[in-house]
Design a protein around this motif. Structure first.
Motif, short mmCIF file in Angstrom:
data_model
loop_
_atom_site.label_atom_id
_atom_site.label_comp_id
_atom_site.label_asym_id
_atom_site.label_seq_id
_atom_site.Cartn_x
_atom_site.Cartn_y
_atom_site.Cartn_z
N SER A 125 0.82 -1.21 0.00
CA SER A 125 0.00 0.00 0.00
C SER A 125 0.85 1.26 0.00
N THR A 139 1.60 4.05 -3.23
CA THR A 139 1.09 5.41 -3.05
C THR A 139 2.19 6.46 -2.91
N ALA A 151 1.15 -2.39 -6.53
CA ALA A 151 0.65 -3.15 -5.38
C ALA A 151 0.73 -4.65 -5.63
N ALA A 178 -4.19 -4.83 -0.78
CA ALA A 178 -3.57 -3.52 -0.56
C ALA A 178 -4.22 -2.46 -1.44
N PHE A 179 -4.48 -2.81 -2.69
CA PHE A 179 -5.13 -1.86 -3.60
C PHE A 179 -6.54 -1.54 -3.13
N ILE A 223 -6.29 0.83 -0.29
CA ILE A 223 -5.97 2.18 -0.77
C ILE A 223 -7.25 2.89 -1.20
N GLY A 281 -2.00 5.52 1.89
CA GLY A 281 -1.15 4.39 2.22
C GLY A 281 -0.41 4.67 3.51
N ASN A 339 -1.00 -0.09 7.94
CA ASN A 339 -2.06 -0.84 7.26
C ASN A 339 -1.87 -2.34 7.46
#
Length: 339
Positions: A101, A105, A121, A250-251, A254, A260, A264
């Motif tokens: 993440s 970003t 990602a 992770a995407f 986001i 990000g 996380n």
């Protein structure tokens, strides 16, 4: 002259076929009981939420929120289910989500727009999964140790990239996916992605040679090797799959958070393992269920939502989750001892 006596007609066939049908039926019956039990628990939680906070819990926006929050950890859990089914474990999934993440970003990455963030990602997730797989499959490291090392390394690298700061996403096309205007028939895009990943995961585990090999490796790795399965390569692929799921998650995170952060994915590894276990996946390997894992995710997410709506302490919530995990493991042991 030697007289050959033939066995009773049909005797061999009966001896060979009779035990199979009851075993098949008992396996299906156990799966049905587990699924129905999980659905019963989920229904009870929905009833509790509806009774304690009817206006808030049953509100469409709240139910959409529950499904959206379940989507991120749910995608991770699908990958974790494959790893556990093979007899492995992955303690690094939360850290990989964090690293993916923040890497996706950075200012440099965001210059490439939507595609750059998504691709980064996924590549970071695959890269971490590749390292885990190589260390475990070809380096001979115990999965617990290898993924624990990845956990520490990925968290450290994520902190180094962000310098402890939140990285705000400025790409409109990414942020728009989290808005209500992007919902399809009232369903958030994140939930649709989770549904697609779930269906693909179910098909792979239950309808492909890859899935059968995964179960075989988890049941008895040596027997799988003697049967011609490349156990090391299979394990490598499984950790690659887990890493890919982390990259996708992770995407989604986001999109959900619009940023990000190195924090996380905190404790995602525990939530994913717990969801898989209460869903019916054996921690020792050899049996896995995507459907059960998804129901486990929904149960935990619903519990969190109910506790939040009723302003209950988070420590009580953790105790409740712990009790559910213990109960699930005890049921697994009892089921295994009676088969």
């Amino acid at each position: 002259m030697t007289q050959h006596v033939s066995p009773p007609r049909g005797g061999t066939d009966k001896a060979a076929t009779v035990p199979r049908l009851p075993a098949w039926r008992s396996t299906v019956a156990r799966a049905d009981v587990r699924t129905l039990s999980l659905l019963g628990v989920l229904a009870a939680l929905v009833l509790i939420g509806g009774i304690t906070k009817p206006d808030e819990f049953l509100d469409t926006r709240n139910l959409q929120l529950v499904l959206t929050q379940a989507s991120v950890i749910g995608v991770v859990t699908v990958g974790m289910t494959f790893v556990i089914t093979s007899g492995g474990i992955d303690l690094s999934v939360g850290a990989i989500v964090a690293l993916a993440s923040v890497w996706a970003t950075t200012v440099a990455t965001q210059e490439y727009g939507f595609g750059g963030i998504l691709l980064t990602a996924m590549l970071v997730g695959l890269g971490c999964g590749l390292v885990n797989g190589l260390l475990i499959a070809y380096g001979g490291m115990v999965p617990f140790i290898a993924t624990l090392a990845m956990l520490a390394s990925a968290r450290g690298l994520a902190l180094q990239i962000t310098d402890g700061k939140t990285q705000i996403v400025t790409i409109t096309s990414v942020l728009d996916l989290g808005e209500r205007d992007a919902y399809v028939l009232g369903i958030p895009p994140l939930v649709l992605v989770f549904a697609v990943v779930t269906v693909i995961g179910w098909l792979i585990l239950n309808r492909t040679t890859f899935g059968r090999r995964t179960v075989a490796v988890g049941g008895n790795a040596e027997a799988a090797r003697l049967a011609g399965i490349d156990v090391r390569r299979q394990r490598l692929y499984l950790y690659l799959l887990s890493g890919l799921c982390c990259g996708i998650a992770a995407f989604l995170l986001i999109i959900l958070a619009g940023s990000g952060q190195n924090t996380n994915g905190n404790l995602y590894e525990l939530d994913a393992i717990a969801a898989a276990i209460i869903g019916g996946t054996l921690l020792s390997g050899g049996r896995g269920t995507i459907t059960g894992s998804v129901l486990g995710v929904l149960i935990f997410t619903t519990i969190t939502n109910i506790f939040a709506l009723n302003n209950l302490q988070s420590d009580v919530q953790q105790i409740a989750k712990g009790a559910i995990i213990v109960a699930a493991v005890l049921v697994q042991r009892r089921t295994a001892s009676t088969t």
